[in-house]
Design a protein around this motif. Structure first.
Motif, PDB file in Angstrom:
ATOM      1  N   LEU A  61    -120.667 -26.629 -42.732  1.00 33.59           N
ATOM      2  CA  LEU A  61    -119.843 -27.224 -42.589  1.00 33.59           C
ATOM      3  C   LEU A  61    -119.960 -28.601 -42.613  1.00 33.59           C
ATOM      4  O   LEU A  61    -120.449 -29.090 -41.412  1.00 33.59           O
ATOM      5  N   THR A  62    -120.246 -30.218 -42.759  1.00 30.82           N
ATOM      6  CA  THR A  62    -120.462 -30.693 -42.389  1.00 30.82           C
ATOM      7  C   THR A  62    -119.930 -32.397 -43.728  1.00 30.82           C
ATOM      8  O   THR A  62    -118.915 -31.725 -44.498  1.00 30.82           O
ATOM      9  N   HIS A  63    -120.045 -33.573 -43.434  1.00 30.64           N
ATOM     10  CA  HIS A  63    -119.309 -34.055 -43.601  1.00 30.64           C
ATOM     11  C   HIS A  63    -120.606 -35.804 -43.006  1.00 30.64           C
ATOM     12  O   HIS A  63    -121.135 -35.998 -43.019  1.00 30.64           O
ATOM     13  N   GLY A  64    -119.481 -36.824 -44.929  1.00 29.48           N
ATOM     14  CA  GLY A  64    -120.433 -38.122 -44.521  1.00 29.48           C
ATOM     15  C   GLY A  64    -119.388 -38.713 -45.313  1.00 29.48           C
ATOM     16  O   GLY A  64    -118.458 -38.928 -46.077  1.00 29.48           O
ATOM     17  N   TYR A  65    -120.573 -39.984 -46.545  1.00 25.96           N
ATOM     18  CA  TYR A  65    -119.675 -40.711 -47.220  1.00 25.96           C
ATOM     19  C   TYR A  65    -120.704 -40.805 -48.452  1.00 25.96           C
ATOM     20  O   TYR A  65    -122.137 -40.629 -48.145  1.00 25.96           O
ATOM     21  N   VAL A  66    -120.541 -41.210 -48.939  1.00 30.16           N
ATOM     22  CA  VAL A  66    -120.657 -40.764 -50.576  1.00 30.16           C
ATOM     23  C   VAL A  66    -122.030 -41.719 -50.605  1.00 30.16           C
ATOM     24  O   VAL A  66    -121.286 -43.036 -50.809  1.00 30.16           O
TER      25      VAL A  66
END
Length: 335
Positions: free
Chosen positions: A24-29
């Protein structure tokens, strides 16, 4: 969404340590390459996200926050295209060859409504997420309570704490905000682990939040400043508001015509404007920020708006009532 939590930087710095794992990761498009390929960023590095048909939601926008769950694979364009039955022809993906990529299982775009966090905070602990809601009370320049729009903070709000004076002057009760950070349980050990920037949480004004989930954030974005009036106030006190310029935040109840919508409880307040102010995206169910002037609606002397039909039955029903003639309308993200 599930998987071991890892940042974009961790996935790229240790490919072999994550390959084959569900994370599970996250970021900005950063870039939407196609319906099957998106690049996200942590502001310094880029990660390629791939998905079978329908796995990546349509409508992703650059700089939108996303949380992604999927399987880590070393990127090979030919192999990925074959296994996922997608085309990567003509896409700028060669630069990712041999790097970690993520074969998506699920993507959540935009902010999680704060009500969801309050209802099940434990399922969000350990994850970096974006959360949206309304400021229900401001404690100081580093902390405020965020709740669903119109809710009582004691019943459904969550404390949001920031490591600096993140609450600018335009932030006030009823302002709509989006924050990025993580959920933690507030206790002495947590405050110590958060370090000096959050030492203020040990103060007596935060005792009521001890032992409860709170949100620690270093990104606070104002989506809409606090309104100057509510739909109900305008409807119940029309003489007070007539002739005044107002800012109102409310949900669209009905699209009356292409130049008029209704908002507020039971759609009691009509908002009128040109096609530029009321585009096709202003539909029932979305939350809008309305800026405009309050006038008493007289069908015999209607607002000077090209194409506005004061005799339309759905519009004429508002005769004699206060309405807003808009100068601008903003659709709030995630509504």
């Amino acid at each position: 969404m599930s998987g071991s939590v890892a940042t974009v930087a961790e996935l790229l710095s240790d490919p072999s340590g994550h390959t084959g794992q569900t994370v599970l990761t996250h970021g900005y498009v950063d870039t939407v390459l196609s319906d099957n390929a998106v690049v996200i960023t942590d502001s310094s590095q880029q990660l390629l996200i791939l998905g079978v048909a329908g796995a990546i939601p349509k409508g992703l926008t650059v700089d939108e926050f996303v949380e992604v769950a999927g399987r880590v694979e070393l990127f090979d364009a030919q192999q990925a295209a074959s296994e996922l039955d997608i085309s990567l022809d003509g896409l700028d993906v060669a630069r990712f060859a041999g790097e970690s990529s993520l074969v998506v299982g699920a993507i959540r775009a935009g902010a999680v409504p704060v009500g969801e966090i309050v209802a099940d905070a434990a399922s969000f602990e350990g994850r970096t997420i974006a959360v949206g809601g309304e400021i229900s009370s401001v404690i100081d320049a580093r902390a405020f309570v965020m709740a669903p729009a119109g809710a009582e903070p004691a019943a459904s709000g969550m404390l949001v704490a920031t490591p600096f004076a993140a609450v600018p002057a335009q932030m006030a009760t009823q302002a709509r905000v989006q924050v990025v950070g993580r959920v933690v349980q507030l206790d002495s050990a947590t405050i110590a682990n958060l370090g000096e920037p959050f030492a203020f949480l040990a103060g007596p004004e935060f005792d009521q939040y001890k032992g409860k989930p709170v949100f620690v954030s270093d990104v606070v974005a104002v989506l809409a400043s606090a309104p100057t009036a509510t739909s109900q106030e305008i409807l119940s006190q029309p003489d007070t508001w007539e002739g005044k310029t107002v800012t109102v935040i409310d949900t669209v109840v009905a699209r009356l015509t292409d130049r008029a919508v209704s908002i507020g409880a039971d759609g009691g307040l009509m908002v009128v404007g040109g096609l530029d102010q009321l585009p096709a995206t202003v539909v029932p169910g979305v939350t809008i920020v309305v800026n405009g002037a309050v006038v008493r609606f007289d069908p015999s002397s209607p607002p000077d708006i090209a194409g506005f039909d004061p005799a339309h039955p759905a519009v004429a029903a508002f005769a004699g009532k206060p309405i807003i003639v808009v100068t601008s309308v903003q659709v709030l993200p995630g509504s």
